[in-house]
Design a protein around this motif. Structure first.
Motif, PDB file in Angstrom:
ATOM      1  N   VAL A 170      25.303  40.377  30.283  1.00  9.21           N
ATOM      2  CA  VAL A 170      25.451  41.290  31.419  1.00  9.21           C
ATOM      3  C   VAL A 170      24.486  42.461  31.270  1.00  9.21           C
ATOM      4  O   VAL A 170      24.040  42.810  30.164  1.00  9.21           O
ATOM      5  CB  VAL A 170      26.898  41.828  31.524  1.00  9.21           C
ATOM      6  N   LEU A 183      33.842  38.216  34.233  1.00 10.74           N
ATOM      7  CA  LEU A 183      32.754  38.436  33.281  1.00 10.74           C
ATOM      8  C   LEU A 183      33.283  38.745  31.884  1.00 10.74           C
ATOM      9  O   LEU A 183      32.770  38.241  30.888  1.00 10.74           O
ATOM     10  CB  LEU A 183      31.855  39.577  33.766  1.00 10.74           C
ATOM     11  N   ASP A 197      26.037  40.038  36.031  1.00 12.77           N
ATOM     12  CA  ASP A 197      25.846  38.816  35.258  1.00 12.77           C
ATOM     13  C   ASP A 197      24.357  38.426  35.248  1.00 12.77           C
ATOM     14  O   ASP A 197      23.763  38.154  36.303  1.00 12.77           O
ATOM     15  CB  ASP A 197      26.674  37.689  35.883  1.00 12.77           C
ATOM     16  N   GLU A 233      35.662  40.329  39.642  1.00 12.56           N
ATOM     17  CA  GLU A 233      34.422  39.925  38.986  1.00 12.56           C
ATOM     18  C   GLU A 233      34.375  40.403  37.541  1.00 12.56           C
ATOM     19  O   GLU A 233      33.886  39.704  36.645  1.00 12.56           O
ATOM     20  CB  GLU A 233      33.221  40.466  39.769  1.00 12.56           C
ATOM     21  N   VAL A 253      28.731  35.588  27.668  1.00 10.55           N
ATOM     22  CA  VAL A 253      28.154  35.902  28.956  1.00 10.55           C
ATOM     23  C   VAL A 253      27.290  37.150  28.768  1.00 10.55           C
ATOM     24  O   VAL A 253      27.690  38.111  28.113  1.00 10.55           O
ATOM     25  CB  VAL A 253      29.234  36.113  30.033  1.00 10.55           C
ATOM     26  N   THR A 299      23.354  36.079  32.864  1.00  9.36           N
ATOM     27  CA  THR A 299      23.392  34.974  31.907  1.00  9.36           C
ATOM     28  C   THR A 299      22.308  33.939  32.204  1.00  9.36           C
ATOM     29  O   THR A 299      21.689  33.398  31.283  1.00  9.36           O
ATOM     30  CB  THR A 299      24.777  34.305  31.929  1.00  9.36           C
TER      31      THR A 299
END
Length: 923
Positions: free
Chosen positions: A382, A319, A405, A315, A380, A407
């Motif tokens: 975070v 990201l 995340d 992940e 992105v 976003t």
């Protein structure tokens, strides 16, 4: 005359130390002329004595001639008596010198014999060393231990008491057995097995081995295996237990026996099991931990004390927009990668979460940052949390950073549409075929690559009913039922992931991957299918498998070649050494000497043929074999071959075979432009092969024109034949026809490989037609042949009379003492003045001083090459004829010798008739 007596006495004493007959006589005469000032003495051989001169005073011996003098009437009786005494002493001294010379000759002969035997022994040792070199290099450490054990055993034989002490002090069991019966053992073996020492001595040692392993251990004993290996022992109470055995063959009480060490490895095996269990548990734990981290919907990055990344999950890579290779182990990231604050300003590196934690030693909680991902160039957003982990000294050991995340919370609807467009572009441009279906199994999305990969017609890809496309794609597979079975299974089990390979009927290989599409809410929204063309990878894998099989076959053939080569070399060497020894015992039997000499020469030619094969295949494979084209008369070539194989047929004792070489009538008078030496070598190899494998029937060789006017050579026989599965291997190196007795036909396994290499070198092709039990026919062609009539008849050169050798001088340049002696012996019957040189500089000096008529020049000299010596000699004697004689025997070496200025070339081993012929030709 006391003065004369005294001087004669001193003369006798001084001359007693001289070892040379000629020098002794010379000094004696000179001393007499000094002592008797008014008289003249001289030495005359008895065969050349002048009868007109006065009679000798005294005869020394018939061998040494006479001493004569003039005016003997001037001698008194006393002087004559002293003089005669001196003469008698001279005879004694001469006899002593003769005896010492004879003794020295015997010593030199004995030293020569010892030196020859030593050289033979060294050659044998060198051969054994070369054969075992690879094994010794791989097992050097083990051999050192083995040597220590051997030394210990030697010491044990010298001291029985010390052997027993060490024997019983061993941590394992030790037994000495002869053909399995235990002759002696130590207390350790008794403690290990439960038998007493008395019970063990005289027992069959195999009874200490579990019945299931006795055949295995017996095989090791029979083959003299000396490396440690594991087996299963059995105690007196019938309990089986794991053991390690190590054995050696040693001399013991006048005979060879076998000593074996037993080691109970029960604890070691138990420990190994525990280690394996612990390792498995650790691996499972590590795997569980990794799966846990990878399955988190939170990006996790762990930094070490130097800020480098030591752990990152899937992940986090997603990201951060960086791969694991870009992250793990790195303390600096891609220059296009950076953080943004909430106002879209680029963060300074010192403000990055991990750097801030290291500088402040405090955690970061729920910090919102934007990440510029270098690959997609998107942002992105975070939520970052970073926590330091301290050691006992409050120094940061590592920092754990998590990314969530957010976003979707940050992006507007426009941003979402943009991301969707980018996502779709990614799906359309990926090299993978992508198919997305919903939870009801209906197609939601299919990219262009999917359509191209399976060549799906447009009407099927756009059809609302998916079953027609599914049926079409399934029929492209070699196993359509299995394809549909997997699709149906995954539709019925939406939570499962699958990966397998498909093979299409057109030879394409597809990597198929399928996984459920899970929402963040945990709901299964459908399934994604990914298809990737892996045909090239599969072809490479298959090529690797084929290469591996070929390498294994090559290794097997090499092993067989080394075993076969050992047999092929040792067999003629046995005859050479054996009959050489017998020649000394039968030196007075000329018939046997001739017979032994014939055998030795024949076996030497066999050895030379083996060496030539090895050199030829090495040159072919390294590309160092060159060709020299010339006008070759087919008829003359075949006549030469007939003469060669008439002798060969007698030697092989196969006169009962019908042998002939046939030329098609239309080409009997034609010539071809090719390398005669290589063409002749190809035919000789094929005909030799035919004789080797044919015991009845006939052998025929020849050449003919086919329908395309292509000249084809062939050799056919009625021998044992070759099975079809061996046809593709028969031209490989070391390949041989397998028979019940692998040494029945002999050979190195290189002949046909050399044939193939030479045919290809001449631009042709070679093939065979064969059937077991019915014989074999080999065919080959040579490219770019120009057939022409034989217009020129060469004049045959008449042999020269050996009388031309009379009163000629030859300088023999040879650094090997025995080669020089051999040449001298060959030339001894002729009235030649022979001189010798060992080095190049010595040869140059003797050419200047002695002006020989001819030079035999060895190419391998200790101080310079023979070619260099030839060049320097010809600088001041450009017309001197020099013949090169060397152990290098290729056509290239002959050309090199001629180009250096030599008039001719002869290769070792030298044959006396060839040597005389070539000297006679040029002197």
């Amino acid at each position: 005359m006391p003065t004369i007596a005294h001087e004669l006495f001193l003369l006798s004493a001084n001359l007693s130390q001289i070892k040379s007959k000629e020098l002794l006589i010379k000094l004696f005469i000179e001393s007499l002329n000094t002592i008797f000032e008014n008289h003249l003495f001289r030495w005359n051989d008895e065969n050349n004595s002048n009868t007109e001169e006065q009679a000798p005073v005294c005869t020394v011996t018939k061998t040494y001639g006479y001493i004569r003098y003039i005016n003997n009437d001037l001698f008194s009786d006393e002087t004559l008596s002293l003089f005669q005494n001196a003469i008698q002493l001279l005879a004694i001294l001469l006899e002593k010198i003769e005896q010492e010379k004879l003794l020295n000759d015997q010593k030199e002969h004995l030293a020569f014999l010892i030196d020859e035997k030593t050289k033979d022994l060294l050659k044998t040792q060198l051969t054994l060393k070369e054969q075992n070199e690879e094994i010794e290099q791989q097992n050097e450490e083990y051999r050192q231990l083995n040597e220590e054990l051997y030394i210990a055993k030697e010491k044990t034989e010298e001291s029985e008491r010390r052997f027993k002490v060490l024997h019983n002090a061993s941590f394992g069991g030790i037994a000495i057995h002869d053909k399995g019966i235990i002759l002696d053992c130590n207390q350790g073996l008794s403690d290990m097995t439960g038998y007493s020492l008395d019970e063990l001595v005289g027992m069959d040692g195999l009874l200490l081995i579990a019945e299931s392993k006795r055949a295995f251990v017996t095989d090791k004993i029979i083959c003299g295996y000396e490396k440690p290996y594991e087996s299963l022992g059995i105690k007196k109470d019938r309990q089986e237990y794991p053991i390690r055995l190590e054995a050696r063959n040693i001399p013991y009480k006048g005979k060879m026996v076998r000593v074996v060490e037993f080691r109970d490895i029960t604890e070691q095996k138990n420990a190994e099991q525990e280690i394996l269990k612990a390792k498995k548990k650790a691996e499972e734990s590590q795997q569980n931990y990794k799966q846990l981290i990878d399955n988190l919907h939170v990006g996790i990055v762990v930094h070490s004390s130097d800020t480098s990344i030591i752990l990152v999950n899937a992940e986090a890579t997603n990201l951060l927009g960086l791969t694991q290779e870009q992250l793990e182990g790195k303390d600096a990231l891609d220059q296009d990668w950076f953080f943004l604050d909430e106002s879209n300003k680029r963060l300074a590196p010192e403000e990055y979460p991990v750097n801030k934690v290291f500088s402040t030693k405090t955690a970061i909680i729920n910090q919102v940052l934007g990440i510029n991902r270098p690959l997609t160039k998107d942002i992105v957003w975070v939520e970052v949390n970073a926590f330091p982990e301290f050691d006992v000294n409050h120094i940061i050991k590592q920092v754990i950073v998590s990314f969530i995340d957010i976003t979707e919370r940050k992006l507007t609807n426009s941003d979402l549409r943009q991301r969707t467009a980018l996502f779709e572009a990614l799906l359309y441009t990926t090299i993978d075929g992508v198919l997305i279906i919903d939870q009801n199994g209906k197609k939601v999305f299919q990219n262009q690559r999917m359509t191209e990969l399976f060549h799906i017609p447009k009407e099927l890809s756009e059809n609302i009913d998916d079953k027609f496309q599914l049926q079409y794609v399934s029929q492209l597979n070699k196993n359509p039922e299995q394809f549909l079975q997997k699709v149906n299974y995954l539709n019925e089990n939406p939570e499962e992931t699958s990966r397998d390979e498909l093979e299409l009927t057109n030879g394409t290989f597809i990597d198929r991957y399928s996984a459920p599409v899970l929402g963040k809410d945990g709901y299964k929204y459908g399934r994604i299918w990914l298809f990737r063309d892996i045909t090239e990878r599969k072809m490479n894998e298959m090529a690797l498998i084929i290469a591996k099989e070929k390498a294994e076959e090559s290794d097997r053939l090499k092993t067989a070649f080394l075993q076969n080569m050992s047999h092929e070399i040792r067999t003629p060497m046995n005859a050479i050494m054996g009959f050489s020894e017998l020649m000394a015992k039968h030196y007075n039997n000329q018939t046997k000497l001739d017979y032994f000499s014939k055998i030795i020469n024949s076996r030497c030619e066999d050895l030379l043929a083996i060496l030539n094969d090895i050199v030829d295949i090495a040159k072919i494979e390294s590309g160092q074999l060159s060709v020299s084209f010339e006008n070759v008369k087919i008829f003359d070539l075949f006549e030469e071959l007939k003469a060669i194989f008439k002798i060969q047929q007698d030697r092989l004792k196969k006169q009962h075979l019908q042998f002939d070489l046939i030329i098609q009538e239309e080409i009997k008078g034609l010539s071809i432009n090719t390398d005669k030496l290589r063409l002749k070598q190809i035919l000789i190899n094929l005909i030799n092969n035919a004789f080797k494998f044919t015991n009845k029937g006939k052998i025929e060789g020849g050449c003919k024109l086919d329908a395309n006017n292509q000249l084809i050579f062939y050799v056919t026989d009625t021998g044992i034949g070759i099975s079809p599965e061996k046809h593709k291997y028969i031209f490989e190196r070391f390949a041989q026809i397998e028979t019940e007795d692998k040494f029945l036909f002999g050979g190195t396994g290189l002949g046909l490989s050399i044939v193939k290499g030479l045919v290809y070198l001449l631009g042709g092709n070679v093939w065979l037609d064969s059937e077991p039990g019915k014989g074999t026919t080999f065919y080959f062609t040579i490219e770019n042949l120009s057939l022409a009539k034989n217009d020129v008849v060469q004049k045959e050169e008449l042999p020269r009379d050996n009388n031309v050798l009379v009163n000629k001088s030859i300088l023999i340049v040879e650094d090997d003492k025995y080669n020089a002696e051999f040449i001298g012996e060959v030339l001894s019957p002729y009235e030649l003045a022979l001189n010798y040189a060992i080095t190049g500089n010595e040869a140059i000096k003797k050419v200047i001083e002695d002006t020989p008529d001819l030079v035999l020049m060895d190419i391998g000299l200790p101080d310079m090459t023979g070619y260099e010596a030839v060049h320097r000699i010809l600088e001041f004697r450009p017309t001197l004829k020099i013949i090169a004689q060397t152990a290098y025997a290729s056509l290239d070496d002959r050309n090199k010798a001629i180009n250096s200025g030599c008039v001719d070339y002869i290769s070792k081993p030298l044959k006396s008739q060839n040597l005389i012929s070539i000297i006679n030709k040029h002197i």
